[in-house]
Design a protein around this motif. Structure first.
Motif, PDB file in Angstrom:
ATOM      1  N   ASP A 226       6.337  -3.072 -10.909  1.00  0.00           N
ATOM      2  CA  ASP A 226       7.418  -3.678 -11.484  1.00  0.00           C
ATOM      3  C   ASP A 226       7.919  -4.757 -10.640  1.00  0.00           C
ATOM      4  OD1 ASP A 226       6.746  -2.021 -13.776  1.00  0.00           O
ATOM      5  OD2 ASP A 226       8.639  -0.615 -13.390  1.00  0.00           O
ATOM      6  N   ALA A 227       8.147  -4.546  -9.501  1.00  0.00           N
ATOM      7  CA  ALA A 227       8.676  -5.632  -8.648  1.00  0.00           C
ATOM      8  C   ALA A 227       7.601  -6.781  -8.305  1.00  0.00           C
ATOM      9  CB  ALA A 227       8.744  -5.015  -7.294  1.00  0.00           C
ATOM     10  N   GLY A 228       6.528  -6.770  -9.067  1.00  0.00           N
ATOM     11  CA  GLY A 228       5.658  -7.717  -8.891  1.00  0.00           C
ATOM     12  C   GLY A 228       4.516  -7.657  -7.944  1.00  0.00           C
ATOM     13  N   ALA A 229       4.467  -6.670  -6.915  1.00  0.00           N
ATOM     14  CA  ALA A 229       3.504  -6.354  -5.906  1.00  0.00           C
ATOM     15  C   ALA A 229       1.973  -6.064  -6.496  1.00  0.00           C
ATOM     16  CB  ALA A 229       3.950  -5.478  -4.926  1.00  0.00           C
ATOM     17  N   THR A 230       1.198  -6.621  -5.866  1.00  0.00           N
ATOM     18  CA  THR A 230      -0.120  -5.856  -6.091  1.00  0.00           C
ATOM     19  C   THR A 230      -0.233  -4.826  -5.189  1.00  0.00           C
ATOM     20  OG1 THR A 230      -1.317  -8.107  -6.109  1.00  0.00           O
ATOM     21  CG2 THR A 230      -2.665  -6.198  -5.378  1.00  0.00           C
ATOM     22  N   VAL A 231      -0.521  -3.569  -5.738  1.00  0.00           N
ATOM     23  CA  VAL A 231      -0.522  -2.343  -5.079  1.00  0.00           C
ATOM     24  C   VAL A 231      -1.730  -1.737  -5.009  1.00  0.00           C
ATOM     25  CG1 VAL A 231       0.737   0.059  -5.449  1.00  0.00           C
ATOM     26  CG2 VAL A 231       1.926  -2.001  -6.213  1.00  0.00           C
TER      27      VAL A 231
ATOM     28  N   ASN B 180      -6.039  14.288  -6.521  1.00  0.00           N
ATOM     29  CA  ASN B 180      -6.927  13.020  -6.287  1.00  0.00           C
ATOM     30  C   ASN B 180      -6.887  12.742  -7.948  1.00  0.00           C
ATOM     31  OD1 ASN B 180      -7.028  13.130  -3.899  1.00  0.00           O
ATOM     32  ND2 ASN B 180      -8.884  14.002  -3.688  1.00  0.00           N
ATOM     33  N   ALA B 181      -7.143  13.741  -8.894  1.00  0.00           N
ATOM     34  CA  ALA B 181      -7.576  13.460 -10.404  1.00  0.00           C
ATOM     35  C   ALA B 181      -6.260  12.789 -10.949  1.00  0.00           C
ATOM     36  CB  ALA B 181      -7.692  14.711 -11.133  1.00  0.00           C
ATOM     37  N   GLY B 182      -5.189  13.360 -10.470  1.00  0.00           N
ATOM     38  CA  GLY B 182      -3.719  12.502 -10.853  1.00  0.00           C
ATOM     39  C   GLY B 182      -3.598  11.042 -10.299  1.00  0.00           C
ATOM     40  N   VAL B 183      -4.069  10.991  -8.927  1.00  0.00           N
ATOM     41  CA  VAL B 183      -3.736   9.543  -8.566  1.00  0.00           C
ATOM     42  C   VAL B 183      -4.654   8.533  -9.214  1.00  0.00           C
ATOM     43  CG1 VAL B 183      -4.260   8.388  -6.405  1.00  0.00           C
ATOM     44  CG2 VAL B 183      -3.053  10.342  -6.279  1.00  0.00           C
ATOM     45  N   ARG B 184      -5.740   8.949  -9.390  1.00  0.00           N
ATOM     46  CA  ARG B 184      -6.752   8.212 -10.364  1.00  0.00           C
ATOM     47  C   ARG B 184      -6.190   7.737 -11.686  1.00  0.00           C
ATOM     48  NH1 ARG B 184     -10.738  12.250  -8.359  1.00  0.00           N
ATOM     49  NH2 ARG B 184     -11.707  11.533  -6.388  1.00  0.00           N
ATOM     50  N   ASP B 185      -5.631   8.753 -12.235  1.00  0.00           N
ATOM     51  CA  ASP B 185      -4.936   8.546 -13.519  1.00  0.00           C
ATOM     52  C   ASP B 185      -3.695   7.665 -13.385  1.00  0.00           C
ATOM     53  OD1 ASP B 185      -6.472  10.266 -14.841  1.00  0.00           O
ATOM     54  OD2 ASP B 185      -5.431  11.840 -14.798  1.00  0.00           O
ATOM     55  N   ILE B 186      -2.897   7.680 -12.214  1.00  0.00           N
ATOM     56  CA  ILE B 186      -1.821   6.738 -11.945  1.00  0.00           C
ATOM     57  C   ILE B 186      -2.458   5.179 -11.720  1.00  0.00           C
ATOM     58  CG2 ILE B 186      -0.093   6.547 -10.233  1.00  0.00           C
ATOM     59  CD1 ILE B 186       0.333   9.408 -10.116  1.00  0.00           C
ATOM     60  N   ALA B 187      -3.485   5.182 -11.010  1.00  0.00           N
ATOM     61  CA  ALA B 187      -3.971   3.915 -10.656  1.00  0.00           C
ATOM     62  C   ALA B 187      -4.563   3.362 -11.961  1.00  0.00           C
ATOM     63  CB  ALA B 187      -5.284   3.960  -9.694  1.00  0.00           C
ATOM     64  N   ASP B 188      -5.117   4.194 -12.851  1.00  0.00           N
ATOM     65  CA  ASP B 188      -5.510   3.299 -14.167  1.00  0.00           C
ATOM     66  C   ASP B 188      -4.145   3.009 -15.036  1.00  0.00           C
ATOM     67  OD1 ASP B 188      -8.289   3.783 -13.536  1.00  0.00           O
ATOM     68  OD2 ASP B 188      -8.379   5.860 -14.688  1.00  0.00           O
ATOM     69  N   ALA B 189      -3.230   3.956 -15.084  1.00  0.00           N
ATOM     70  CA  ALA B 189      -1.953   3.774 -15.873  1.00  0.00           C
ATOM     71  C   ALA B 189      -1.317   2.473 -15.492  1.00  0.00           C
ATOM     72  CB  ALA B 189      -1.156   4.688 -15.877  1.00  0.00           C
TER      73      ALA B 189
ATOM     74  N   ALA C  76      -5.038  -1.203  -7.728  1.00  0.00           N
ATOM     75  CA  ALA C  76      -6.367  -1.055  -6.751  1.00  0.00           C
ATOM     76  C   ALA C  76      -6.004   0.366  -6.331  1.00  0.00           C
ATOM     77  CB  ALA C  76      -6.277  -2.067  -5.834  1.00  0.00           C
ATOM     78  N   LEU C  77      -7.535   0.720  -6.142  1.00  0.00           N
ATOM     79  CA  LEU C  77      -7.686   2.083  -5.850  1.00  0.00           C
ATOM     80  C   LEU C  77      -8.401   2.422  -4.576  1.00  0.00           C
ATOM     81  CD1 LEU C  77      -7.150   5.364  -6.034  1.00  0.00           C
ATOM     82  CD2 LEU C  77      -9.151   5.471  -7.783  1.00  0.00           C
ATOM     83  N   VAL C  78      -8.243   2.779  -3.415  1.00  0.00           N
ATOM     84  CA  VAL C  78      -8.989   3.260  -2.497  1.00  0.00           C
ATOM     85  C   VAL C  78      -9.269   4.798  -2.487  1.00  0.00           C
ATOM     86  CG1 VAL C  78      -9.603   3.492   0.070  1.00  0.00           C
ATOM     87  CG2 VAL C  78      -8.302   1.428  -0.913  1.00  0.00           C
ATOM     88  N   ASP C  79     -10.598   5.051  -3.063  1.00  0.00           N
ATOM     89  CA  ASP C  79     -10.804   6.528  -3.420  1.00  0.00           C
ATOM     90  C   ASP C  79     -11.360   7.371  -2.326  1.00  0.00           C
ATOM     91  OD1 ASP C  79     -11.135   9.001  -4.786  1.00  0.00           O
ATOM     92  OD2 ASP C  79     -11.888   7.928  -6.794  1.00  0.00           O
TER      93      ASP C  79
ATOM     94  N   THR D 102       0.854  -1.278  -0.006  1.00  0.00           N
ATOM     95  CA  THR D 102      -0.011   0.095   0.073  1.00  0.00           C
ATOM     96  C   THR D 102       0.923   1.320   0.073  1.00  0.00           C
ATOM     97  OG1 THR D 102      -0.042  -0.077   2.547  1.00  0.00           O
ATOM     98  CG2 THR D 102      -2.021  -0.833   1.395  1.00  0.00           C
ATOM     99  N   TYR D 103       0.470   2.156  -0.625  1.00  0.00           N
ATOM    100  CA  TYR D 103       1.098   3.514  -0.832  1.00  0.00           C
ATOM    101  C   TYR D 103       0.333   4.619  -0.996  1.00  0.00           C
ATOM    102  CZ  TYR D 103       4.481   7.099  -2.777  1.00  0.00           C
ATOM    103  OH  TYR D 103       5.065   8.280  -3.133  1.00  0.00           O
ATOM    104  N   PHE D 104       0.708   5.683   0.155  1.00  0.00           N
ATOM    105  CA  PHE D 104       0.091   6.712   0.353  1.00  0.00           C
ATOM    106  C   PHE D 104       1.120   7.897   0.643  1.00  0.00           C
ATOM    107  CE2 PHE D 104      -1.907  10.548   1.979  1.00  0.00           C
ATOM    108  CZ  PHE D 104      -2.783  10.882   0.913  1.00  0.00           C
ATOM    109  N   ALA D 105       1.387   9.066  -0.137  1.00  0.00           N
ATOM    110  CA  ALA D 105       2.146  10.201   0.314  1.00  0.00           C
ATOM    111  C   ALA D 105       1.744  11.421  -0.520  1.00  0.00           C
ATOM    112  CB  ALA D 105       3.619   9.744  -0.006  1.00  0.00           C
ATOM    113  N   GLY D 106       2.221  12.466  -0.213  1.00  0.00           N
ATOM    114  CA  GLY D 106       1.857  13.793  -0.845  1.00  0.00           C
ATOM    115  C   GLY D 106       1.048  14.670   0.063  1.00  0.00           C
ATOM    116  N   GLY D 107       0.277  14.166   1.011  1.00  0.00           N
ATOM    117  CA  GLY D 107      -0.597  14.952   1.935  1.00  0.00           C
ATOM    118  C   GLY D 107       0.223  16.122   2.560  1.00  0.00           C
TER     119      GLY D 107
END
Length: 276
Positions: free
Chosen positions: A109-114, A139-148, A152-155, A78-83
């Motif tokens: 790239d390391a093979g993790a489910t993120v 938040n719009a950018g994070v959604r784009d990153i999750a799509d790219a 998984a995204l917890v919105d 799990t990853y969250f930063a930027g706040g």
């Protein structure tokens, strides 16, 4: 999802600030510890590490936590930063999102489910509209990153149950015990795992206090939370400068988090629930 190694990285959101518990490292429990315990109950083979520390900006999370997290070879991360960057007087949201994207890409790239998260988007007064715009752009950018990266995204911004102040700590920046518990459930739900967490039934929100009482409460909040935060920002000193990661080495949550905490108590971080 098969049992593996869950590694959590980030800032106070993931460290667990707002959810104090004397028997956990740093005096904090939080959603990630609660989630890890659920994983351990489902399958004792699960391992867990949590490198997150309060007050860290996104560059610090990348520089101080990412390599260690990758070295642990997580199967779930799990990853969250930027706040903390968004709360700064000046913030380059595009730069923050660029670092966010790099970290997520490295974990994928390391093979993790993120699993990634948006920042909560509270209903703000017109005076704070510049901050609100910053949060919405992030938040719009994070959604784009999750799509790219197909993560998984917890919105969090769209979990409007968090409009209820009963899910927040007195500083209004961090979730309290009940908020962290609901977040643990949300993350588990997002990755398709069952849980046995008992979530508080909120019912109708409390009515607004009389104007005079509301003014006194707001003054207490400014004195007790806002001014100390501003002083820490101005001096550049934060609690995260001296705190240690809660679970820097993988543990088996099935053994019991309190028992594990007792084993590492001499080297555990400072027992405080204060953010900086």
């Amino acid at each position: 999802m098969q049992a593996g190694r869950f590694v959590a990285i980030g800032d106070s959101f993931t460290e667990g600030v707002g959810d104090p518990h004397l028997h956990y490292p740093n005096g904090l429990r939080g959603w990630a510890d609660r989630m890890a315990r659920q994983l351990g109950r489902a399958d004792p083979r699960w391992e867990y590490a949590n490198l997150a520390l309060r007050s860290k900006r996104i560059d610090q999370v990348a520089d101080e936590q990412l390599a260690s997290a990758l070295a642990l070879r997580p199967t779930l991360a799990t990853y969250f930063a930027g706040g903390n960057d968004l709360l700064a007087l000046r913030a380059d949201v595009d730069d923050v999102l660029g670092r966010y994207d790099e970290a997520v890409g490295a974990l994928v790239d390391a093979g993790a489910t993120v699993v990634v998260f948006t920042a909560f988007d509270p209903r703000m007064s017109a005076l704070l509209e510049p901050l609100a715009r910053r949060v919405r752009a992030f938040n719009a950018g994070v959604r784009d990153i999750a799509d790219a990266h197909d993560t998984a995204l917890v919105d969090h911004a769209r979990l409007r149950e968090y409009d209820d102040r009963r899910l927040w700590a007195p500083d209004r920046l961090h979730m309290n015990r009940w908020g962290h518990k609901r977040m643990a459930a949300a993350v588990l739900r997002t990755v398709g795992l069952e849980h046995t967490l008992r979530l508080r039934t909120l019912g109708d929100p409390p009515g607004r206090p009389p104007l005079r009482e509301a003014a006194r409460e707001e003054a207490r909040f400014v004195r007790g939370e806002v001014l100390p935060l501003v002083r820490r920002r101005l001096t550049g000193r934060t609690d995260g400068d001296t705190a240690l990661a809660k679970w820097p080495e993988p543990v088996h949550p099935a053994e019991g988090m309190k028992r594990l905490a007792r084993r590492r108590a001499p080297s555990a971080g400072t027992p405080t629930g204060v953010a900086g």
